[in-house]
Motif scaffolding. Structure first.
Motif, PDB file in Angstrom:
ATOM      1  N   TYR A   1      -0.370   5.776  29.728  1.00 52.43           N
ATOM      2  CA  TYR A   1       0.346   4.346  30.239  1.00 52.43           C
ATOM      3  C   TYR A   1       1.185   4.492  31.490  1.00 52.43           C
ATOM      4  N   ASP A   2       1.030   3.830  32.563  1.00 54.22           N
ATOM      5  CA  ASP A   2       1.953   4.101  33.626  1.00 54.22           C
ATOM      6  C   ASP A   2       2.986   2.973  33.310  1.00 54.22           C
ATOM      7  N   ALA A   3       4.158   3.439  32.616  1.00 53.41           N
ATOM      8  CA  ALA A   3       5.068   2.573  32.308  1.00 53.41           C
ATOM      9  C   ALA A   3       6.038   2.324  33.330  1.00 53.41           C
ATOM     10  N   GLY A   4       5.862   2.762  34.416  1.00 54.80           N
ATOM     11  CA  GLY A   4       6.669   2.457  35.726  1.00 54.80           C
ATOM     12  C   GLY A   4       6.130   1.274  36.440  1.00 54.80           C
ATOM     13  N   ASP A   5       5.022   0.678  35.736  1.00 56.76           N
ATOM     14  CA  ASP A   5       4.539  -0.394  36.510  1.00 56.76           C
ATOM     15  C   ASP A   5       4.155  -1.478  35.648  1.00 56.76           C
ATOM     16  N   LYS A   6       4.466  -2.724  36.001  1.00 61.63           N
ATOM     17  CA  LYS A   6       4.891  -3.705  35.032  1.00 61.63           C
ATOM     18  C   LYS A   6       3.794  -3.981  33.900  1.00 61.63           C
ATOM     19  N   LEU A   7       2.516  -4.042  34.539  1.00 58.48           N
ATOM     20  CA  LEU A   7       1.174  -4.081  33.930  1.00 58.48           C
ATOM     21  C   LEU A   7       1.099  -2.988  32.638  1.00 58.48           C
ATOM     22  N   GLY A   8       1.269  -1.625  33.342  1.00 62.75           N
ATOM     23  CA  GLY A   8       1.076  -0.617  32.325  1.00 62.75           C
ATOM     24  C   GLY A   8       2.092  -0.628  31.081  1.00 62.75           C
TER      25      GLY A   8
END
Ligand code: UTP
Length: 295
Positions: free
Chosen positions: A257-264
């Motif tokens: 998960y790209d948790a640095g991006d809001k959707l991720g």
């Protein structure tokens, strides 16, 4: 020749986190919690589970709470002890016992390659791991452990990859490589293309935030000119590394998960919450109630 062990993991955490403003104006992105744990802690736990003995965190202005998080909190521990909250006390102690943690500052956010270069003296002359804390990975065997198992065999730099379908590939560095006969998850890298147009991408294998690098990367990064966005790009350094050494891509098993991006970040929060013994059931029921009405 004796095989080299990966003992150190570098966590670049000095970026500005602009994709997550306004939350990241005063709070480091790396401290945003997925459920109840800061995203950087997921990465640190992964490194420790993979056998790393030293955690090196590259920080910058406004990031001191990261240091506090991995430190002992005497007041908190004595309060929890006097109130008999032993489960919480054990949890607080477990965080400060997560391996040896060293910090180095990156004075200006001059790019990921520059952040990695800041760790040169602390890493020294040995291969090391790099974990981007905003890539949170859910895997049965920790992603870095899977990579270290491959490293034990190839003794060369390894870049974690995931398959990205469609135009999303243009947000990544993409590997042009050849799968190894004995393990098709491992590719020998021929070239790296940074953020290609979908039609020009050499494959669907996108590089994500886990690397094992040989120390030669440091001398090459020193000589690498500033690249895209006026920043020192790690990908540019790795492209130079390819001129000297073999580099492999590795398609790990697990979900990233790209948790640095809001959707991720939202996706990670939902998936991790659903897996929790203490929250999952009630949360699932609530989502089921919600979905016919709102989705
Ligand atoms: P990102 O590009 O995802 O982080 O870098 P960022 O620049 O903070 O985020 P946005 O794009 O503005 O939202 C990946 C990791 O590398 C670190 C970041 O802290 C993040 O953990 N990084 C990035 C540095 O340590 N220094 C830099 O100069 C750039």
């Amino acid at each position: 020749m004796a095989k080299i062990k990966i003992r150190k993991a570098v966590f670049p955490a000095a970026g500005l986190g602009t994709r997550f403003l306004p939350a990241t104006k005063a709070i480091p992105k790396e401290m945003l919690p997925v459920v109840d744990k800061p995203i950087i802690q997921y990465g640190v736990e992964e490194a420790v589970a993979a056998g790393c003995e030293q955690i090196i965190i590259v920080t910058g202005r406004g990031k001191t709470v990261i240091e506090d998080h991995f430190d002992i909190s005497v007041e908190l521990e004595s309060q929890l002890e006097s109130r008999g909250k032993y489960d919480l006390l054990a949890m607080a102690r477990q965080i400060s016992n997560l391996g040896r943690v060293a910090y180095i500052r990156q004075k200006e956010a001059m790019g990921l390659g520059h952040a990695v270069l800041m760790a040169r003296d602390l890493v020294g002359d040995e291969p090391f791991a790099v974990i981007l804390p905003d890539d949170v990975i859910d895997a049965t065997t920790p992603c870095l452990k899977q990579m270290i198992d491959v490293f034990d065999d190839v003794q060369s730099s390894i870049l974690a990859t995931q398959v990205v379908d469609g135009p999303g590939i243009s947000a990544y560095g993409v590997i042009d490589g050849k799968p190894m006969a004995k393990n098709p998850r491992v590719l020998e890298v021929k070239n790296l293309v940074e953020k290609p147009k979908m039609s020009e991408a050499p494959s669907k294998n996108a590089i994500i935030g886990r690397y094992i690098l040989t120390p030669r990367i440091f001398e090459l990064l020193e000589k690498t000119p500033l690249g895209a966005g006026g920043e020192l790009q790690l990908t540019d350094g790795i492209r130079s590394l390819l001129e000297h050494e073999k580099v492999y891509g590795f398609s790990f098993e697990g979900r990233r998960y790209d948790a640095g991006d809001k959707l991720g970040f939202l996706k990670a929060t939902v998936e991790f919450a659903l897996k929790r013994d203490d929250l999952g059931e009630e949360f699932r029921e609530w989502l089921q109630e919600l979905s016919p009405l709102k989705v």
